[in-house]
Design a protein around this motif. Structure first.
Motif, PDB file in Angstrom:
ATOM      1  N   ARG A  70       0.831  -1.100  -0.062  1.00 34.37           N
ATOM      2  CA  ARG A  70       0.102   0.044   0.034  1.00 34.37           C
ATOM      3  C   ARG A  70       0.794   1.124  -0.160  1.00 34.37           C
ATOM      4  O   ARG A  70       0.592   2.234  -0.720  1.00 34.37           O
ATOM      5  N   THR A  71       1.691   1.126   0.589  1.00 33.25           N
ATOM      6  CA  THR A  71       2.872   2.278   0.672  1.00 33.25           C
ATOM      7  C   THR A  71       3.593   2.610  -0.403  1.00 33.25           C
ATOM      8  O   THR A  71       3.591   3.637  -1.159  1.00 33.25           O
ATOM      9  N   ALA A  72       3.958   1.534  -1.230  1.00 36.52           N
ATOM     10  CA  ALA A  72       4.428   1.672  -2.505  1.00 36.52           C
ATOM     11  C   ALA A  72       3.482   2.230  -3.570  1.00 36.52           C
ATOM     12  O   ALA A  72       3.806   3.109  -4.478  1.00 36.52           O
ATOM     13  N   ARG A  77       1.042   6.479  -6.855  1.00 38.20           N
ATOM     14  CA  ARG A  77      -0.211   7.309  -7.169  1.00 38.20           C
ATOM     15  C   ARG A  77       0.170   8.755  -7.011  1.00 38.20           C
ATOM     16  O   ARG A  77      -0.122   9.742  -8.022  1.00 38.20           O
ATOM     17  N   LYS A  78       1.079   9.206  -5.931  1.00 35.88           N
ATOM     18  CA  LYS A  78       1.278  10.645  -5.660  1.00 35.88           C
ATOM     19  C   LYS A  78       2.136  11.096  -6.920  1.00 35.88           C
ATOM     20  O   LYS A  78       2.124  12.101  -7.431  1.00 35.88           O
ATOM     21  N   ALA A  79       3.236  10.247  -7.541  1.00 35.97           N
ATOM     22  CA  ALA A  79       3.974  10.569  -8.541  1.00 35.97           C
ATOM     23  C   ALA A  79       3.160  10.632  -9.880  1.00 35.97           C
ATOM     24  O   ALA A  79       3.576  11.613 -10.407  1.00 35.97           O
ATOM     25  N   VAL A  83       2.410  14.044 -12.733  1.00 37.36           N
ATOM     26  CA  VAL A  83       2.893  14.110 -13.911  1.00 37.36           C
ATOM     27  C   VAL A  83       2.306  15.128 -14.896  1.00 37.36           C
ATOM     28  O   VAL A  83       2.941  15.762 -15.609  1.00 37.36           O
ATOM     29  N   GLY A  84       1.042  15.333 -14.613  1.00 37.58           N
ATOM     30  CA  GLY A  84       0.042  16.263 -15.376  1.00 37.58           C
ATOM     31  C   GLY A  84      -0.255  15.690 -16.493  1.00 37.58           C
ATOM     32  O   GLY A  84      -1.146  14.835 -16.372  1.00 37.58           O
ATOM     33  N   GLU A  85      -0.174  16.452 -17.540  1.00 37.27           N
ATOM     34  CA  GLU A  85      -0.863  15.721 -18.899  1.00 37.27           C
ATOM     35  C   GLU A  85       0.072  14.518 -19.496  1.00 37.27           C
ATOM     36  O   GLU A  85       1.287  14.263 -19.305  1.00 37.27           O
ATOM     37  N   PHE A  86      -0.922  13.715 -19.837  1.00 40.26           N
ATOM     38  CA  PHE A  86      -0.587  12.417 -20.481  1.00 40.26           C
ATOM     39  C   PHE A  86      -0.333  12.252 -21.903  1.00 40.26           C
ATOM     40  O   PHE A  86      -1.345  12.912 -22.515  1.00 40.26           O
TER      41      PHE A  86
END
Length: 205
Positions: A70-72, A77-79, A83-86
């Motif tokens: 869960r931590t990983a 998810r935070k990273a 990212v912004g736009e994909f």
């Protein structure tokens, strides 16, 4: 003196350096001594990634492994949120083939780790447990197998060839239109330009 603050959410902590009610372990506790100010729920911090503290189930091997996952995932998810736009996936077939390649590479890395193990199980007070490396390797094998099966069902190689041929046809048509636009109508010159473009496309494909 100001009220203590929960370092996780900024709410009011139950004690200095401790969590708030929402961020605490929250497991029910027994007031065996009959203390009047004894809380009904555990006020300890849960271990990172878990819901309970180490005294109420958060310290078991299974809970710790799940907490690490869960931590990983939370870090990933935070990273991802930063990212912004994909960029869009332009060719799903090529993308799927690349994902399958990465899955196989990961499986091979784990296979190398498993090969170095002298014992495939750990001896713990609760009995023997299969090593995490072996479990991950098995999961990677299953994941890679599913991806390879999906690629086989899609007949991806033939589809990619068809897409490449269509793209080449589109490029040749665009060259033909460009020659017409600039006034080159000599059939020999037009044919030679198409042959050169065809050779170049073949070289870079």
């Amino acid at each position: 003196m100001s009220d203590p603050v929960c370092k996780r959410c900024g709410g009011q902590a139950m004690r200095l350096g401790g969590p708030c009610v929402a961020c605490s372990c929250g497991a029910k506790v027994k007031n065996t001594r009959g203390l009047p100010d004894r809380p009904e729920h555990c006020t300890q911090w849960p271990i990172e990634g878990a819901k309970r503290c180490r005294y109420h189930g958060g310290g078991t091997p299974q809970a710790r492994r799940a907490a690490k996952v869960r931590t990983a995932e939370a870090k990933a998810r935070k990273a991802l949120s930063e990212v912004g736009e994909f960029s869009a996936v332009e060719n799903p077939l090529t993308e799927l083939a690349q994902v399958a390649g990465r899955a196989r590479a990961f499986m091979e890395i784990l296979e190398g780790h498993v090969a170095t193990l002298t014992d495939l199980s750990l001896h713990t007070p609760n009995g023997e447990q299969v090593r995490a490396e072996l479990q991950l390797y098995g999961q990677a094998m299953d994941r890679t197998g599913r991806l390879v099966e999906a690629l086989a069902k899609l007949n991806i190689d033939e589809r990619l060839v068809t897409i490449s041929e269509r793209q080449a046809d589109a490029v040749i048509a665009a060259i033909d239109a460009a020659l017409t636009a600039v006034g080159i109508r000599d059939p020999d010159l037009r044919q030679e330009a198409k042959r050169v473009a065809g050779r170049h496309l073949t070289a870079v494909s």
